[in-house]
Design a protein around this motif. Structure first.
Motif, PDB file in Angstrom:
ATOM      1  N   GLN A  91      68.047 -92.534  61.609  1.00  0.00           N
ATOM      2  CA  GLN A  91      68.712 -93.268  62.703  1.00  0.00           C
ATOM      3  C   GLN A  91      69.352 -92.334  63.731  1.00  0.00           C
ATOM      4  O   GLN A  91      69.907 -92.795  64.721  1.00  0.00           O
ATOM      5  N   PHE A  92      69.319 -91.031  63.459  1.00  0.00           N
ATOM      6  CA  PHE A  92      69.930 -90.050  64.369  1.00  0.00           C
ATOM      7  C   PHE A  92      68.842 -89.190  64.987  1.00  0.00           C
ATOM      8  O   PHE A  92      68.401 -88.203  64.369  1.00  0.00           O
ATOM      9  N   PRO A  93      68.368 -89.541  66.196  1.00  0.00           N
ATOM     10  CA  PRO A  93      67.235 -88.816  66.781  1.00  0.00           C
ATOM     11  C   PRO A  93      67.446 -87.306  66.829  1.00  0.00           C
ATOM     12  O   PRO A  93      66.515 -86.538  66.587  1.00  0.00           O
ATOM     13  N   ILE A  94      68.672 -86.866  67.094  1.00  0.00           N
ATOM     14  CA  ILE A  94      68.898 -85.420  67.273  1.00  0.00           C
ATOM     15  C   ILE A  94      68.634 -84.635  65.991  1.00  0.00           C
ATOM     16  O   ILE A  94      68.312 -83.445  66.036  1.00  0.00           O
ATOM     17  N   LEU A  95      68.742 -85.328  64.848  1.00  0.00           N
ATOM     18  CA  LEU A  95      68.544 -84.607  63.583  1.00  0.00           C
ATOM     19  C   LEU A  95      67.079 -84.229  63.355  1.00  0.00           C
ATOM     20  O   LEU A  95      66.756 -83.477  62.436  1.00  0.00           O
ATOM     21  N   GLN A  96      66.189 -84.735  64.219  1.00  0.00           N
ATOM     22  CA  GLN A  96      64.766 -84.327  64.123  1.00  0.00           C
ATOM     23  C   GLN A  96      64.537 -82.987  64.815  1.00  0.00           C
ATOM     24  O   GLN A  96      63.449 -82.411  64.735  1.00  0.00           O
ATOM     25  N   ARG A  97      65.547 -82.503  65.537  1.00  0.00           N
ATOM     26  CA  ARG A  97      65.339 -81.279  66.324  1.00  0.00           C
ATOM     27  C   ARG A  97      65.183 -80.042  65.465  1.00  0.00           C
ATOM     28  O   ARG A  97      65.750 -79.932  64.384  1.00  0.00           O
TER      29      ARG A  97
END
Ligand code: PMP
Length: 411
Positions: free
Chosen positions: A16-22
Motif C-alpha cells: 500500500q506504500f508505493p515509495i517502498l517499491q523504490r
C-alpha cells in the motif's frame, strides 16, 4: 485488512506504500526514518489527488457546489481528529501546520498575555526544540525563564524532580508525550495530576505519540495536546492543537486575516469563535483531507494490533542492535516505542548514515532538534532508526549487517 504481526503479513501492507517499491543505489529501500516523517499509503495519496481532481474549491467562502463539498470534506476532519485523541468536541480541534505552529500558538496566544517577569515555564530535558524555543521567545520579552526537569540515565523522566520544580512561579508545563530521540513514553497522567494540584496548565507535544499509542486527552488530564500529521502517515504541514474549550475561548487570535473574523470595520473588528479564530487565511485544505484519510486508514488497520506488531518488532530490534559491538543505546526506558538512538565507538553518526544510504537504508543522523538532550548524554549526534507500520524483521537484520560492515570500514 488487519494489522500485521509477522513479516509475511507486513508484505501485504507494504504494497500500500508505493515509495517502498523504490530502489536506492540499486538496493531495495529500507526506510527506518518514520519518526522524521512517515511514508504515505495509497489511501492518503488518493484522497489528496481525488480532492484536486473532483472537488477543489476554497473552503468556507463559496456557496457553489464545489465550495460546499470542499468545506464539508475539510471540516469533517475535525471530527476524525477528535475521535483519534478522544477530544470531547470537534470544535476544540484547531487545525495547524503541525506541532511547531500549535506550540507557537499556545505560547503567543495563551501564555504570553499571562506571563510576567520572574515566571517560569517548566519543560523537560528531552524536549524537541519546538517545545523549547517558542517558550524562550516569549520568556525573553518579559524576563521570564524556561527551566527543564532532568532525564535519568535510562532515558526516563525524573518525575520526582519535575514535581519539586513546580512552584508558585510556574505558569505552564510543556512536556513531550513520547521522545523523538529516546522513544520514552512520559507519564502524562501523573504530570497532569501534579500540575493540577498547583493550578498549572499542561501542554503535551504528541508528535511521536499518535503514530504509536492510543491517545485519550481526557484520560491524560492535560490542557493542550498537539501533534503533526506527517508522522501519522498523513501529508506534511498538517496537524492540530486540542485545547480545553474554556482556555481556547479566552485566547486572542494568533494571526489576523480572512476567515477568522466575525465583523471587520475600521472602528474595530470582532473575531470568530474557536477554532476558526485561530485559522486565518486559506488553509492546507488537501493536506487536512489527506490527514483525515490517514486517520481512517490507521483505524481500519486496527490500532491495537499495530501496537502488537510494533512492540514485537521493537523488542527484536532492541536485542539485535544491542548485539552490535561498540554500540551504545541512548534511551532504554521500559515501555518505549520503537525509536532507537545510538552511537558506535569510533564512527561518526553522519558517516555511518552515509554508508548505510549506499545500501538503500534510510536512517537519520544528527541532533534530532534536541540539543539539550544531546548535551545531557554527552554526544553531539546519534544515529536514529525509527520504525513504522511497514517495517520488518528482515529490514532490522539488514540494518544490523549494514552497521557491522560500516563499522569495519570506518575502524
Ligand atoms: N516535537 C517532536 C517530538 C517531534 O518529533 C517533531 C518533529 N521532528 C516536532 C515536535 C516538530 O514537528 P513539526 O516540524 O511537524 O511541527
Amino acid at each position: 485488512m488487519n494489522a500485521p504481526t509477522k513479516d509475511a503479513e507486513v508484505v501485504d501492507l507494504r504494497g500500500q506504500f508505493p515509495i517502498l517499491q523504490r530502489q536506492i543505489h540499486g538496493k531495495p529501500l529500507v526506510y527506518l526514518d518514520s519518526a522524521n516523517t512517515a511514508q504515505k499509503p495509497q489511501a492518503v495519496i488518493d484522497a489528496v489527488s481525488e480532492h484536486y481532481r473532483l472537488h477543489n474549491a476554497n473552503v468556507a467562502r463559496a456557496v457553489h457546489t464545489l465550495g460546499e463539498e470542499s468545506t464539508a470534506a475539510y471540516e469533517a476532519v475535525r471530527g476524525k481528529i477528535a475521535g483519534l485523541i478522544n477530544a470531547p468536541d470537534a470544535q476544540q480541534i484547531v487545525y495547524t501546520r503541525g506541532t511547531t505552529e500549535a506550540i507557537n500558538l499556545v505560547a503567543r496566544s495563551y501564555l504570553r498575555p499571562r506571563l510576567r517577569e520572574g515566571d517560569e515555564i517548566l519543560v523537560t530535558e528531552m524536549e524537541h526544540h519546538a517545545n523549547i524555543v517558542p517558550w524562550q521567545l516569549i520568556a525573553a520579552e518579559v524576563g521570564a525563564k524556561v527551566v527543564a526537569a532532568p532525564v535519568l540515565d535510562d532515558g526516563s523522566l525524573d518525575l520526582a524532580r519535575l514535581g519539586e520544580m513546580i512552584n508558585e512561579r510556574t505558569r505552564l508545563i510543556g512536556v513531550v508525550h513520547v521522545s523523538n530521540v529516546l522513544g520514552t513514553v512520559n507519564p502524562i497522567e501523573q504530570i497532569s495530576a501534579l500540575a493540577r494540584g498547583a493550578g498549572v496548565p499542561v501542554l503535551v507535544d504528541g508528535s511521536q505519540a499518535v503514530p504509536h499509542l492510543a491517545v485519550d486527552v481526557q484520560a491524560l488530564g492535560c490542557d493542550f495536546y498537539c501533534f503533526t500529521g506527517h508522522k501519522l502517515y498523513g501529508p506534511t504541514a498538517t496537524g492540530a492543537l486540542w485545547g480545553r474549550a474554556e482556555l481556547l475561548a479566552q485566547m486572542p487570535p494568533f494571526m489576523g486575516g480572512g476567515e477568522m473574523i466575525d465583523r471587520v470595520s475600521f472602528d474595530g473588528t470582532t473575531f470568530a469563535a474557536p477554532p476558526h479564530r485561530f485559522e486565518a487565511g486559506t488553509p492546507n485544505i488537501t493536506g487536512m483531507i489527506g490527514l483525515g484519510a490517514a486517520i481512517d486508514w490507521l483505524q481500519q488497520l486496527g490500532v491495537a494490533q499495530l501496537r502488537t506488531h510494533e512492540a514485537e518488532l521493537g523488542a527484536y530490534a532492541a536485542a539485535a542492535l544491542q548485539a552490535v559491538p561498540g554500540l551504545r543505546m541512548i534511551g532504554s526506558a521500559a515501555g518505549k516505542v520503537p525509536v532507537f538512538s545510538f552511537v558506535i565507538d569510533g564512527a561518526h553518526a553522519h558517516d555511518l548514515a552515509m554508508i548505510l544510504d549506499q545500501e538503500g537504508i534510510a536512517v537519520r543522523s544528527g541532533h534530532h532538534c534536541a540539543h539539550p538532550l544531546m548535551q545531557r548524554f554527552g554526544v553531539s549526534a546519534t544515529l536514529r532508526a525509527s520504525l513504522g507500520v511497514y517495517n520488518t524483521r528482515a529490514e532490522i537484520d539488514l540494518l544490523v549487517a549494514g552497521l557491522e560492515r560500516a563499522r569495519g570500514m570506518l575502524a
